[in-house]
Design a protein around this motif. Sequence first.
Motif, PDB file in Angstrom:
ATOM      1  N   GLN A  13       0.838  -1.192   0.000  1.00 18.83           N
ATOM      2  CA  GLN A  13       0.000   0.000   0.000  1.00 18.83           C
ATOM      3  C   GLN A  13       0.880   1.251   0.000  1.00 18.83           C
ATOM      4  O   GLN A  13       2.028   1.216   0.433  1.00 18.83           O
ATOM      5  CB  GLN A  13      -0.900   0.003   1.231  1.00 18.83           C
ATOM      6  CG  GLN A  13      -1.945  -1.103   1.208  1.00 18.83           C
ATOM      7  CD  GLN A  13      -2.928  -0.981   2.347  1.00 18.83           C
ATOM      8  OE1 GLN A  13      -2.682  -0.303   3.346  1.00 18.83           O
ATOM      9  NE2 GLN A  13      -4.073  -1.641   2.211  1.00 18.83           N
ATOM     10  N   PRO A  14       0.320   2.366  -0.443  1.00 19.99           N
ATOM     11  CA  PRO A  14       1.071   3.630  -0.348  1.00 19.99           C
ATOM     12  C   PRO A  14       1.534   3.882   1.085  1.00 19.99           C
ATOM     13  O   PRO A  14       0.795   3.627   2.028  1.00 19.99           O
ATOM     14  CB  PRO A  14       0.054   4.667  -0.807  1.00 19.99           C
ATOM     15  CG  PRO A  14      -0.849   3.916  -1.742  1.00 19.99           C
ATOM     16  CD  PRO A  14      -0.970   2.545  -1.144  1.00 19.99           C
ATOM     17  N   GLY A  15       2.774   4.344   1.203  1.00 10.55           N
ATOM     18  CA  GLY A  15       3.365   4.543   2.518  1.00 10.55           C
ATOM     19  C   GLY A  15       4.096   3.338   3.045  1.00 10.55           C
ATOM     20  O   GLY A  15       4.792   3.426   4.066  1.00 10.55           O
ATOM     21  N   GLU A  61      17.182  11.987  -7.545  1.00 19.02           N
ATOM     22  CA  GLU A  61      16.634  13.011  -6.667  1.00 19.02           C
ATOM     23  C   GLU A  61      15.325  12.595  -6.021  1.00 19.02           C
ATOM     24  O   GLU A  61      15.116  12.829  -4.823  1.00 19.02           O
ATOM     25  CB  GLU A  61      16.439  14.300  -7.470  1.00 19.02           C
ATOM     26  CG  GLU A  61      16.215  15.536  -6.614  1.00 19.02           C
ATOM     27  CD  GLU A  61      17.404  15.855  -5.725  1.00 19.02           C
ATOM     28  OE1 GLU A  61      18.551  15.641  -6.146  1.00 19.02           O
ATOM     29  OE2 GLU A  61      17.172  16.317  -4.589  1.00 19.02           O
ATOM     30  N   SER A  62      14.450  11.974  -6.770  1.00 22.75           N
ATOM     31  CA  SER A  62      13.121  11.638  -6.241  1.00 22.75           C
ATOM     32  C   SER A  62      13.168  10.481  -5.237  1.00 22.75           C
ATOM     33  O   SER A  62      12.174  10.220  -4.554  1.00 22.75           O
ATOM     34  CB  SER A  62      12.170  11.297  -7.377  1.00 22.75           C
ATOM     35  OG  SER A  62      12.638  10.162  -8.089  1.00 22.75           O
ATOM     36  N   LEU A  85       6.621   4.456   0.192  1.00 19.86           N
ATOM     37  CA  LEU A  85       6.381   4.200  -1.220  1.00 19.86           C
ATOM     38  C   LEU A  85       5.126   4.907  -1.721  1.00 19.86           C
ATOM     39  O   LEU A  85       4.136   5.060  -0.988  1.00 19.86           O
ATOM     40  CB  LEU A  85       6.288   2.698  -1.467  1.00 19.86           C
ATOM     41  CG  LEU A  85       7.656   1.982  -1.441  1.00 19.86           C
ATOM     42  CD1 LEU A  85       7.473   0.477  -1.327  1.00 19.86           C
ATOM     43  CD2 LEU A  85       8.459   2.339  -2.672  1.00 19.86           C
ATOM     44  N   LYS A  86       5.202   5.314  -2.976  1.00 20.24           N
ATOM     45  CA  LYS A  86       4.117   6.031  -3.632  1.00 20.24           C
ATOM     46  C   LYS A  86       3.669   5.210  -4.839  1.00 20.24           C
ATOM     47  O   LYS A  86       4.451   4.418  -5.384  1.00 20.24           O
ATOM     48  CB  LYS A  86       4.621   7.400  -4.105  1.00 20.24           C
ATOM     49  CG  LYS A  86       5.291   8.230  -3.032  1.00 20.24           C
ATOM     50  CD  LYS A  86       5.911   9.480  -3.624  1.00 20.24           C
ATOM     51  CE  LYS A  86       6.666  10.271  -2.571  1.00 20.24           C
ATOM     52  NZ  LYS A  86       7.294  11.498  -3.154  1.00 20.24           N
ATOM     53  N   GLN A 106       9.109  -7.136  -9.741  1.00 21.75           N
ATOM     54  CA  GLN A 106       8.009  -6.187  -9.852  1.00 21.75           C
ATOM     55  C   GLN A 106       7.608  -5.657  -8.482  1.00 21.75           C
ATOM     56  O   GLN A 106       7.257  -6.442  -7.585  1.00 21.75           O
ATOM     57  CB  GLN A 106       6.807  -6.850 -10.522  1.00 21.75           C
ATOM     58  CG  GLN A 106       5.574  -5.975 -10.610  1.00 21.75           C
ATOM     59  CD  GLN A 106       5.758  -4.790 -11.556  1.00 21.75           C
ATOM     60  OE1 GLN A 106       6.396  -4.911 -12.595  1.00 21.75           O
ATOM     61  NE2 GLN A 106       5.218  -3.650 -11.183  1.00 21.75           N
ATOM     62  N   GLY A 107       7.618  -4.367  -8.357  1.00 20.24           N
ATOM     63  CA  GLY A 107       7.100  -3.722  -7.157  1.00 20.24           C
ATOM     64  C   GLY A 107       5.873  -2.905  -7.529  1.00 20.24           C
ATOM     65  O   GLY A 107       5.930  -2.082  -8.439  1.00 20.24           O
ATOM     66  N   THR A 108       4.781  -3.145  -6.845  1.00 22.31           N
ATOM     67  CA  THR A 108       3.527  -2.447  -7.130  1.00 22.31           C
ATOM     68  C   THR A 108       3.037  -1.765  -5.869  1.00 22.31           C
ATOM     69  O   THR A 108       2.933  -2.394  -4.810  1.00 22.31           O
ATOM     70  CB  THR A 108       2.462  -3.426  -7.643  1.00 22.31           C
ATOM     71  OG1 THR A 108       2.950  -4.090  -8.813  1.00 22.31           O
ATOM     72  CG2 THR A 108       1.165  -2.700  -7.986  1.00 22.31           C
ATOM     73  N   VAL A 109       2.754  -0.469  -5.997  1.00 24.58           N
ATOM     74  CA  VAL A 109       2.262   0.318  -4.869  1.00 24.58           C
ATOM     75  C   VAL A 109       0.841   0.751  -5.192  1.00 24.58           C
ATOM     76  O   VAL A 109       0.615   1.556  -6.099  1.00 24.58           O
ATOM     77  CB  VAL A 109       3.150   1.543  -4.613  1.00 24.58           C
ATOM     78  CG1 VAL A 109       2.689   2.275  -3.354  1.00 24.58           C
ATOM     79  CG2 VAL A 109       4.610   1.123  -4.492  1.00 24.58           C
TER      80      VAL A 109
END
Length: 111
Positions: A13-15, A61-62, A85-86, A106-109
């Motif tokens: 999940q996000p975060g 940078e990001s 994570l975003k 694969q990373g999915t947020v």
Amino acid sequence: QVQVVESGGDLVQPGGSLRLSCAASGSIVNSYGVNWYRQAPGKQREWVATITDSGTSNYAESMKGRFTISRDNAKKTVYLQMNSLKPEDTATYYCQFKGYWGQGTQGTVSS
């Protein structure tokens, strides 16, 4: 022939956080800087982070302040710790050194 294998990708999940691993089959990896790249669907592959053979790290940078690259030479493995994570971090993450690339993980947020 050196093999490079990434692992650790998942759906979070996000975060949330993920820890990616990049394992090399030969100790040659310990003599080189190692890079992480990522590629999101429909986008070009982008550089994420680098760790030199002496352990110095650099980040896009990001990713600064959220991602940490590290290495364990005894295990011939490089890690990418990803926090806060975003959704825009969703991508296939690749490890690379010298002329060797892994197959990606694969990373999915997503919520």
